[in-house]
Design a protein around this motif. Structure first.
Motif, PDB file in Angstrom:
ATOM      1  N   LEU A  43      53.573  25.588  51.910  1.00 29.85           N
ATOM      2  CA  LEU A  43      52.609  25.594  51.384  1.00 29.85           C
ATOM      3  C   LEU A  43      51.312  25.187  52.301  1.00 29.85           C
ATOM      4  O   LEU A  43      50.295  25.329  51.771  1.00 29.85           O
ATOM      5  CB  LEU A  43      52.649  24.849  50.002  1.00 29.85           C
ATOM      6  CG  LEU A  43      53.537  25.284  49.232  1.00 29.85           C
ATOM      7  CD1 LEU A  43      53.679  24.540  48.009  1.00 29.85           C
ATOM      8  CD2 LEU A  43      53.165  26.687  48.583  1.00 29.85           C
ATOM      9  N   ALA A  44      51.720  24.401  53.283  1.00 31.14           N
ATOM     10  CA  ALA A  44      50.741  23.986  54.053  1.00 31.14           C
ATOM     11  C   ALA A  44      49.680  24.993  55.026  1.00 31.14           C
ATOM     12  O   ALA A  44      50.310  25.798  55.639  1.00 31.14           O
ATOM     13  CB  ALA A  44      51.096  22.837  55.089  1.00 31.14           C
ATOM     14  N   PRO A  45      48.468  25.035  54.802  1.00 31.22           N
ATOM     15  CA  PRO A  45      47.745  25.681  56.216  1.00 31.22           C
ATOM     16  C   PRO A  45      48.089  25.334  57.550  1.00 31.22           C
ATOM     17  O   PRO A  45      48.117  24.146  57.740  1.00 31.22           O
ATOM     18  CB  PRO A  45      46.343  25.445  55.858  1.00 31.22           C
ATOM     19  CG  PRO A  45      46.386  24.800  54.213  1.00 31.22           C
ATOM     20  CD  PRO A  45      47.609  23.974  54.168  1.00 31.22           C
ATOM     21  N   VAL A  46      48.375  26.252  58.433  1.00 31.78           N
ATOM     22  CA  VAL A  46      48.754  25.853  59.781  1.00 31.78           C
ATOM     23  C   VAL A  46      47.738  25.243  60.519  1.00 31.78           C
ATOM     24  O   VAL A  46      48.017  24.299  61.252  1.00 31.78           O
ATOM     25  CB  VAL A  46      49.408  27.134  60.332  1.00 31.78           C
ATOM     26  CG1 VAL A  46      49.704  26.576  61.849  1.00 31.78           C
ATOM     27  CG2 VAL A  46      50.581  27.555  60.018  1.00 31.78           C
ATOM     28  N   TYR A  69      59.792  23.519  56.833  1.00 25.87           N
ATOM     29  CA  TYR A  69      58.974  22.876  55.511  1.00 25.87           C
ATOM     30  C   TYR A  69      58.530  21.414  55.600  1.00 25.87           C
ATOM     31  O   TYR A  69      59.376  20.612  55.989  1.00 25.87           O
ATOM     32  CB  TYR A  69      60.020  23.244  54.284  1.00 25.87           C
ATOM     33  CG  TYR A  69      59.720  24.648  53.616  1.00 25.87           C
ATOM     34  CD1 TYR A  69      59.732  25.749  54.641  1.00 25.87           C
ATOM     35  CD2 TYR A  69      59.621  24.818  52.443  1.00 25.87           C
ATOM     36  CE1 TYR A  69      59.775  26.970  54.142  1.00 25.87           C
ATOM     37  CE2 TYR A  69      59.395  26.066  51.815  1.00 25.87           C
ATOM     38  CZ  TYR A  69      59.476  27.244  52.855  1.00 25.87           C
ATOM     39  OH  TYR A  69      59.536  28.717  52.331  1.00 25.87           O
ATOM     40  N   LEU A  70      57.473  21.415  55.139  1.00 25.50           N
ATOM     41  CA  LEU A  70      57.068  19.812  55.027  1.00 25.50           C
ATOM     42  C   LEU A  70      56.050  19.766  53.567  1.00 25.50           C
ATOM     43  O   LEU A  70      55.674  20.765  53.307  1.00 25.50           O
ATOM     44  CB  LEU A  70      56.277  19.515  56.132  1.00 25.50           C
ATOM     45  CG  LEU A  70      55.142  20.536  56.755  1.00 25.50           C
ATOM     46  CD1 LEU A  70      53.785  19.964  56.106  1.00 25.50           C
ATOM     47  CD2 LEU A  70      54.950  20.000  58.182  1.00 25.50           C
ATOM     48  N   ASP A  71      55.990  18.649  53.190  1.00 25.71           N
ATOM     49  CA  ASP A  71      54.919  18.257  52.105  1.00 25.71           C
ATOM     50  C   ASP A  71      53.773  17.884  52.561  1.00 25.71           C
ATOM     51  O   ASP A  71      53.373  16.997  53.157  1.00 25.71           O
ATOM     52  CB  ASP A  71      55.671  17.267  51.361  1.00 25.71           C
ATOM     53  CG  ASP A  71      55.078  17.181  49.885  1.00 25.71           C
ATOM     54  OD1 ASP A  71      54.111  18.312  49.372  1.00 25.71           O
ATOM     55  OD2 ASP A  71      55.374  16.260  48.775  1.00 25.71           O
ATOM     56  N   HIS A  72      52.774  18.884  52.355  1.00 26.00           N
ATOM     57  CA  HIS A  72      51.446  19.110  53.171  1.00 26.00           C
ATOM     58  C   HIS A  72      50.850  17.814  53.258  1.00 26.00           C
ATOM     59  O   HIS A  72      50.703  17.063  54.172  1.00 26.00           O
ATOM     60  CB  HIS A  72      50.566  20.023  52.251  1.00 26.00           C
ATOM     61  CG  HIS A  72      49.237  20.092  52.899  1.00 26.00           C
ATOM     62  ND1 HIS A  72      48.290  20.447  52.249  1.00 26.00           N
ATOM     63  CD2 HIS A  72      48.716  19.742  54.145  1.00 26.00           C
ATOM     64  CE1 HIS A  72      47.149  20.570  52.661  1.00 26.00           C
ATOM     65  NE2 HIS A  72      47.280  19.824  53.920  1.00 26.00           N
ATOM     66  N   ILE A  73      50.470  17.153  52.064  1.00 22.87           N
ATOM     67  CA  ILE A  73      49.551  15.915  52.210  1.00 22.87           C
ATOM     68  C   ILE A  73      50.204  14.714  52.783  1.00 22.87           C
ATOM     69  O   ILE A  73      49.734  13.967  53.149  1.00 22.87           O
ATOM     70  CB  ILE A  73      49.010  15.751  50.653  1.00 22.87           C
ATOM     71  CG1 ILE A  73      47.989  16.832  50.226  1.00 22.87           C
ATOM     72  CG2 ILE A  73      48.061  14.429  50.505  1.00 22.87           C
ATOM     73  CD1 ILE A  73      47.304  16.936  48.891  1.00 22.87           C
ATOM     74  N   PRO A  74      51.542  14.525  51.958  1.00 20.20           N
ATOM     75  CA  PRO A  74      51.948  13.196  52.434  1.00 20.20           C
ATOM     76  C   PRO A  74      52.348  13.261  54.185  1.00 20.20           C
ATOM     77  O   PRO A  74      52.226  12.198  54.843  1.00 20.20           O
ATOM     78  CB  PRO A  74      53.420  13.047  51.761  1.00 20.20           C
ATOM     79  CG  PRO A  74      53.158  13.904  50.442  1.00 20.20           C
ATOM     80  CD  PRO A  74      52.355  14.851  50.957  1.00 20.20           C
TER      81      PRO A  74
END
Length: 546
Positions: free
Chosen positions: A384-387, A437-442
């Motif tokens: 979900l993270a913008p690259v 995959y990663l959790d964007h904000i954290p």
């Protein structure tokens, strides 16, 4: 034992001039380093440079591509997009933005175009110096070797199409035409055809919709289904500006199941994913959603038919897992994803950085077991993270590691950190087995802490309450990482407080400017929801790391 770069890093090779490469060049310049970027193509842009003919070894896109992230979420942290740019830009406008960025920060002079990197090898004295020998090849075949103190790999993961033909018995005798979505440009030549698209990722959904406008019939085959979201959110504003705040990240951490249930409920209110035959077995956050504004309409009109997993071919027929058959198929498009590799790296480093081994990249950037840490992989992420914004913060972090301003933990500590991240992802119902995959904000915050640029929300409430509310409850966009610390930008506060003006601006020629009441309604929603959650959390004695 703490690992650090003992020698003085001065020269850096940047491989690739896409978004990740451009921001890596700028990060090097900001830290006083000397970057040289090698780009095999004739221009910047990487994925966003449309090519009329596919170019092997390079990312390609089709004519109709529109970016999934809105401009305020995919922006670089110190370069807001022009107000008149549409919120979700066509690929040509994304390239325009990258050109503006490159010109504004004078990046082009550091790029060697039509020069491919064919080899990256550690120098004989690598253990002492961390140096690299970079071999390049120009379009005329001329090869040269160069010595650098550090390397940043910015080639992305859309260059090698994955075409698992062995999974589809009978394909060798299929009477129609088949190709990977990497080759797709437009629907020209598919008029009146019967087409099967295999795979319901973003490319598969886009291509099925695109072809359905001219084809006799399009069948979209999916093995696992997908959650489909529109770019258009509440009030007609970009959807990704909602649910992407620091408070939302906290809610997902504390109540992952409840947040997932609410998300799924809201998506099924738009259209019932079970009824449409595409409901996944897993929750919303387990895999990246399909961002598509038109797919539900094409399904309800019958222009796109959903089919289960494609089992095999028989001459011109496609047979699916449920026993149904589509006869006389003319074309099959395999939207089956990509493999990523770094053929220019030594084999031992390819083992550490290649597919299935990203768990060996600390913070998704540095390979385990490589000391000193003078090779960084930038922008190799998914989800979900913008690259753009993630790659930018990765580059800011990596360049400070190169300079010795940030020390990496011991090998054991890094391995433990990777395990901890995967465990946290699982608890948040995110696919921890997909190493990209990663959790964007954290994740962004973890890098920002090391760099010294994570905003302190509680301190902001004491000094600038208006800004503090926007940082806590508004979209967590990249400007927040320019408020303090190294690389602080004086325009960051204004960029945050005026972001909604840039969001509304493209609509001005179509309708009247939204009035204060509209803006206030969103602020009121943020305020009420924020106050309720914060009160609940403090009441339960949660320790908030804001």
């Amino acid at each position: 034992m703490v690992r650090t770069v003992s020698n003085v890093v001065r020269t850096v090779a940047v491989i690739g001039a896409g978004p990740s490469g451009l921001t890596s060049i700028k990060s090097c310049l900001d830290e006083g380093l000397e970057p040289t970027c090698y780009e095999s193509g004739p221009d910047i842009g990487g994925l966003w440079r449309f090519k009329e003919e596919p170019e092997p070894g390079r990312a390609n896109i089709y004519k109709s591509v529109v970016i999934n992230s809105s401009k305020e979420m995919m922006t670089f942290s110190d370069f807001p997009p022009p107000a008149h740019f549409p919120n979700n830009m066509h690929h040509s406008e994304v390239l325009d933005y990258l050109r503006l960025y490159a010109r504004s920060f004078e990046l082009l002079q550091h790029i060697r175009f039509k020069t491919a990197v064919v080899g990256v090898r550690p120098t004989p004295d690598f253990a002492a110096t961390g140096g690299w020998e970079v071999e390049t090849e120009k379009c005329d075949g001329q090869r040269e070797s160069h010595l650098f103190d550090a390397v940043m790999v910015c080639t992305g993961h859309y260059t090698t199409p994955r075409l698992p033909l062995k999974d589809f018995p009978g394909i060798e005798s299929f009477e129609g035409k088949y190709f990977h979505s990497w080759e797709y440009r437009c629907a020209e030549g598919l008029q009146g055809k019967r087409v099967v698209v295999v795979g319901i990722g973003n490319s598969g959904g886009d291509i099925a919709v695109d072809i359905s406008r001219v084809a006799e019939k399009v069948y979209l085959s999916t093995r696992s289904g997908a959650w489909v979201v529109s770019r258009v959110g509440p009030g007609g504003l970009p959807r990704d500006l909602f649910g992407k705040s620091r408070l939302d990240a906290l809610k997902r951490k504390l109540f992952p199941s409840w947040v997932n249930e609410m998300m799924v409920k809201n998506l099924n209110q738009s259209f019932d994913h079970s009824l449409y035959g595409i409901r996944p077995k897993r929750g919303f956050f387990f895999q990246g959603p399909v961002v598509n504004d038109d797919l539900p309409a094409r399904i309800i009109s019958g222009r796109v038919r959903i089919k289960p997993n494609l089992k095999r071919f028989d001459a011109s027929d496609a047979i699916f897992d449920d026993g149904t058959v589509v006869h006389k198929v003319d074309v099959v498009v395999f939207a089956t994803g990509y493999d990523y590799n770094f053929p220019f790296l030594p084999s031992d480093l390819q083992d550490k950085c290649g597919p299935g081994h990203l768990h060996r990249l600390y913070r998704h950037v540095f390979a385990l077991g490589l000391a000193p840490p003078t090779l960084a992989v930038i922008g190799l992420i998914d989800g979900l993270a913008p690259v753009n914004c993630v790659a930018e913060l990765q580059a800011r972090w990596a360049t400070r590691v190169f300079k010795g301003l940030i020390s990496l933990p011991s090998q054991e500590a890094m391995i433990e950190d990777i395990k901890k991240e995967r465990t946290t992802l699982s608890k948040c119902l995110i696919n921890s087995q997909n190493a990209l995959y990663l959790d964007h904000i954290p994740y962004m915050d973890s890098l920002a802490v090391d760099v010294g640029v994570r905003p302190n929300v509680l301190r902001l409430f004491l000094s600038d309450p208006k800004l503090a509310w926007q940082v806590l409850l508004g979209p967590c966009n990249p400007y927040q990482y320019r408020l303090i610390g190294p690389g602080k930008w004086d325009g960051a506060r204004r960029a945050i407080t005026t972001q909604w003006e840039r969001v509304h601006h493209p609509f001005r020629s179509q309708r009247a400017e939204p009035g204060p009441q509209t803006r206030m309604s969103y602020r009121l929603i943020w305020l009420l929801s924020g106050s309720a959650i914060l009160t609940f959390c403090f009441y339960k004695n949660f320790h908030l790391h804001l």
